[in-house]
Motif scaffolding. Structure first.
Motif, PDB file in Angstrom:
ATOM      1  N   ARG A   6     130.413  24.523  35.493  1.00 39.86           N
ATOM      2  CA  ARG A   6     131.754  24.952  35.817  1.00 39.86           C
ATOM      3  C   ARG A   6     131.836  24.571  37.157  1.00 39.86           C
ATOM      4  O   ARG A   6     133.091  24.024  37.284  1.00 39.86           O
ATOM      5  CB  ARG A   6     132.124  26.102  35.090  1.00 39.86           C
ATOM      6  CG  ARG A   6     131.917  26.481  33.802  1.00 39.86           C
ATOM      7  CD  ARG A   6     133.138  25.592  33.049  1.00 39.86           C
ATOM      8  NE  ARG A   6     133.094  26.088  31.541  1.00 39.86           N
ATOM      9  CZ  ARG A   6     133.362  25.262  30.041  1.00 39.86           C
ATOM     10  NH1 ARG A   6     134.017  24.162  30.448  1.00 39.86           N
ATOM     11  NH2 ARG A   6     133.260  26.169  29.178  1.00 39.86           N
ATOM     12  N   THR A   7     131.184  25.172  37.937  1.00 38.85           N
ATOM     13  CA  THR A   7     131.317  24.838  39.435  1.00 38.85           C
ATOM     14  C   THR A   7     131.213  23.742  40.035  1.00 38.85           C
ATOM     15  O   THR A   7     131.994  23.125  40.567  1.00 38.85           O
ATOM     16  CB  THR A   7     130.273  25.886  40.072  1.00 38.85           C
ATOM     17  OG1 THR A   7     130.252  27.202  39.803  1.00 38.85           O
ATOM     18  CG2 THR A   7     130.341  25.913  41.442  1.00 38.85           C
ATOM     19  N   ALA A   8     130.231  22.870  39.486  1.00 44.54           N
ATOM     20  CA  ALA A   8     130.089  21.374  39.775  1.00 44.54           C
ATOM     21  C   ALA A   8     131.207  20.608  39.272  1.00 44.54           C
ATOM     22  O   ALA A   8     131.652  19.813  39.959  1.00 44.54           O
ATOM     23  CB  ALA A   8     128.909  20.728  39.247  1.00 44.54           C
ATOM     24  N   CYS A   9     131.796  20.826  38.196  1.00 41.84           N
ATOM     25  CA  CYS A   9     133.017  20.468  37.630  1.00 41.84           C
ATOM     26  C   CYS A   9     134.097  20.673  38.610  1.00 41.84           C
ATOM     27  O   CYS A   9     134.900  19.540  38.987  1.00 41.84           O
ATOM     28  CB  CYS A   9     133.141  20.760  36.215  1.00 41.84           C
ATOM     29  SG  CYS A   9     132.632  19.616  34.763  1.00 41.84           S
ATOM     30  N   ALA A  10     134.336  21.759  38.909  1.00 44.73           N
ATOM     31  CA  ALA A  10     135.427  22.228  39.674  1.00 44.73           C
ATOM     32  C   ALA A  10     135.313  21.639  40.925  1.00 44.73           C
ATOM     33  O   ALA A  10     136.783  21.285  41.597  1.00 44.73           O
ATOM     34  CB  ALA A  10     135.705  23.762  39.712  1.00 44.73           C
ATOM     35  N   THR A  11     134.406  21.165  41.683  1.00 46.97           N
ATOM     36  CA  THR A  11     134.265  20.595  42.752  1.00 46.97           C
ATOM     37  C   THR A  11     134.175  19.284  42.918  1.00 46.97           C
ATOM     38  O   THR A  11     134.169  18.667  44.018  1.00 46.97           O
ATOM     39  CB  THR A  11     133.157  21.349  43.795  1.00 46.97           C
ATOM     40  OG1 THR A  11     131.915  21.167  42.920  1.00 46.97           O
ATOM     41  CG2 THR A  11     133.444  22.870  43.852  1.00 46.97           C
ATOM     42  N   ALA A  12     133.968  18.434  42.017  1.00 47.20           N
ATOM     43  CA  ALA A  12     133.684  17.306  41.794  1.00 47.20           C
ATOM     44  C   ALA A  12     135.200  16.299  41.866  1.00 47.20           C
ATOM     45  O   ALA A  12     136.096  16.706  41.433  1.00 47.20           O
ATOM     46  CB  ALA A  12     132.971  16.677  40.626  1.00 47.20           C
ATOM     47  N   PRO A  13     135.018  15.052  42.276  1.00 45.23           N
ATOM     48  CA  PRO A  13     136.237  14.544  42.354  1.00 45.23           C
ATOM     49  C   PRO A  13     136.704  13.765  40.898  1.00 45.23           C
ATOM     50  O   PRO A  13     135.823  13.780  40.197  1.00 45.23           O
ATOM     51  CB  PRO A  13     135.951  13.065  43.431  1.00 45.23           C
ATOM     52  CG  PRO A  13     134.555  13.130  43.103  1.00 45.23           C
ATOM     53  CD  PRO A  13     134.013  14.451  43.147  1.00 45.23           C
ATOM     54  N   ASP A  14     137.786  13.579  40.758  1.00 45.84           N
ATOM     55  CA  ASP A  14     138.156  13.060  39.415  1.00 45.84           C
ATOM     56  C   ASP A  14     137.406  11.615  39.465  1.00 45.84           C
ATOM     57  O   ASP A  14     137.659  10.961  40.138  1.00 45.84           O
ATOM     58  CB  ASP A  14     140.033  12.709  39.309  1.00 45.84           C
ATOM     59  CG  ASP A  14     140.302  11.864  38.052  1.00 45.84           C
ATOM     60  OD1 ASP A  14     139.767  12.456  36.885  1.00 45.84           O
ATOM     61  OD2 ASP A  14     141.006  10.779  38.132  1.00 45.84           O
ATOM     62  N   GLN A  15     137.172  11.137  37.993  1.00 49.15           N
ATOM     63  CA  GLN A  15     136.266  10.089  37.842  1.00 49.15           C
ATOM     64  C   GLN A  15     136.683   9.547  36.421  1.00 49.15           C
ATOM     65  O   GLN A  15     135.767   9.009  35.918  1.00 49.15           O
ATOM     66  CB  GLN A  15     134.683  10.413  37.852  1.00 49.15           C
ATOM     67  CG  GLN A  15     134.107  10.570  39.351  1.00 49.15           C
ATOM     68  CD  GLN A  15     132.754  11.607  39.220  1.00 49.15           C
ATOM     69  OE1 GLN A  15     131.973  10.943  38.924  1.00 49.15           O
ATOM     70  NE2 GLN A  15     132.920  12.974  39.289  1.00 49.15           N
ATOM     71  N   HIS A  16     137.863   9.812  35.839  1.00 49.20           N
ATOM     72  CA  HIS A  16     138.587   9.524  34.723  1.00 49.20           C
ATOM     73  C   HIS A  16     137.591   9.941  33.658  1.00 49.20           C
ATOM     74  O   HIS A  16     137.246   9.323  32.439  1.00 49.20           O
ATOM     75  CB  HIS A  16     138.311   7.923  34.756  1.00 49.20           C
ATOM     76  CG  HIS A  16     139.165   7.148  35.621  1.00 49.20           C
ATOM     77  ND1 HIS A  16     140.715   7.293  35.631  1.00 49.20           N
ATOM     78  CD2 HIS A  16     138.968   6.714  36.698  1.00 49.20           C
ATOM     79  CE1 HIS A  16     141.061   6.687  36.616  1.00 49.20           C
ATOM     80  NE2 HIS A  16     140.076   6.284  37.297  1.00 49.20           N
ATOM     81  N   GLY A  17     136.971  11.024  33.867  1.00 51.74           N
ATOM     82  CA  GLY A  17     136.301  12.023  32.777  1.00 51.74           C
ATOM     83  C   GLY A  17     137.018  13.199  32.466  1.00 51.74           C
ATOM     84  O   GLY A  17     138.508  13.254  32.067  1.00 51.74           O
TER      85      GLY A  17
END
Length: 347
Positions: A211-222
């Motif tokens: 969840r932490t990695a998702c929250a800080t990642a840029p949008d990638q059409h995922g």
């Protein structure tokens, strides 16, 4: 929390494979009518476990036309075994046949024998998978890419047909490595894991990492910034605990022994696994079955399974992929599926 159906491949024994496919279609149609979220099928090669699952897109094409609303999921596509262009083309066909119900979980692959199909991609299979996820997304979205053709010259190609969905729903399969959970978050894919092989606390920690990695990642059409956690769990909802455990015990321990034998045949497996005797393998399978009864499986009465589902929901799980084909007969699987459908309404 969504409930789905997962096929993961029991030991087929002497059964006719044509009958197994008929049973899969029957179960999928039933799950569709009962309102389950998705149906998942694996990719397996050359082993006794999962003999009928060498080609997820072929089987998924049949599932697409046999059902009306249920999601059609691959769990998993072993990405290093396939050219990303072929993955995009095959699954675009299934997306059209299903009118936009496709989703894929991609995996590195693990069994050395599988890679007779692509021996040069085994050593760096993890790096290849991570590299090809963004490429697969671009191809699905309709972007052309350059690849060497038969003469060695670069050719710009666009996979066809065009899929129904503009964005490909993607998961990343993990056997439990926290680094894979984090990588899935960074790439904004869902994560497809399993309850087996980890404690509740270990699972909670990995979900938090993701969840932490998702929250800080840029949008990638995922996925969105919260991601999506799907967990596989061995499932049979019985009339009561005693009946469920009695019916599940023999086929599940037989399945587990077959899986241990498959693992020991992997050339990169731990030597200690390869050296297990038949007696040790049986003891290990029995231990695993008893452990499943205490946490991580849905084996028991409706009330027992309700508590397990509530616990997994409280952990932050978004979807349970209910592993049902571990060796029970078709009638038992369907009966358990109907009882599970009643629980599904509560979640």
């Amino acid at each position: 929390m969504d409930l789905s159906v997962m096929f993961f491949g029991a030991d087929a024994g002497d059964a006719r494979h044509s009958q197994t496919y008929d049973d899969i279609l029957t179960i999928a149609r039933t799950a569709d009518r009962l309102g389950f979220h998705a149906v998942w099928t694996p990719e397996r090669h050359f082993q006794q476990v999962g003999q009928v699952f060498p080609s997820p897109p072929v089987l998924s094409a049949a599932l697409a036309v046999a059902t009306e609303r249920i999601g059609i999921r691959a769990g998993s596509v072993v990405l290093p075994l396939h050219h990303p262009l072929r993955v995009a083309e095959d699954w675009a066909v299934v997306d059209n046949l299903s009118h936009g119900r496709v989703g894929l979980s991609v995996a590195t692959g693990w069994h050395s024998a599988d890679f007779v199909l692509s021996p040069d991609t085994y050593a760096d299979r993890r790096e290849r998978m991570l590299r090809d996820i963004p490429l697969l997304r671009r191809l699905w979205a309709g972007e052309s890419e350059e690849f060497p053709d038969g003469t060695g010259a670069m050719a710009r190609v666009l996979p066809q047909p065009r899929p129904v969905q503009e964005t490909l729903p993607l998961w990343m399969t993990t056997s439990g490595n926290p680094a894979t959970w984090e990588a899935a978050g960074r790439l904004r894919t869902g994560v497809l894991g399993a309850t087996v092989g980890q404690s509740r606390d270990e699972l909670a920690e990995k979900i938090a990492i993701y969840r932490t990695a998702c929250a800080t990642a840029p949008d990638q059409h995922g996925t969105g910034p919260n991601g999506r956690v799907t967990l596989m769990a061995h499932t049979y909802v019985g009339v009561d605990d005693e009946q469920a455990q009695r019916l599940a015990a023999a086929p599940l321990t037989t399945y587990l022994k077959s899986y241990v034998r498959q693992t020991s045949a992997n050339k990169s497996a731990d030597k200690r696994t390869a050296e297990l005797t038949d007696e040790q393998t049986s003891l290990l399978a029995e231990f695993a079955f008893r452990r499943y009864l205490t946490w991580g499986a849905l084996l028991g009465s409706a009330e027992t399974c309700r508590k397990s589902l509530a616990d997994l929901r409280d952990l932050g799980v978004d979807e349970i992929a209910c592993f049902i084909d571990f060796g029970l007969g078709l009638d038992e699987v369907l009966a358990g599926l109907h009882r599970l459908a009643e629980l599904r309404k509560e979640f």
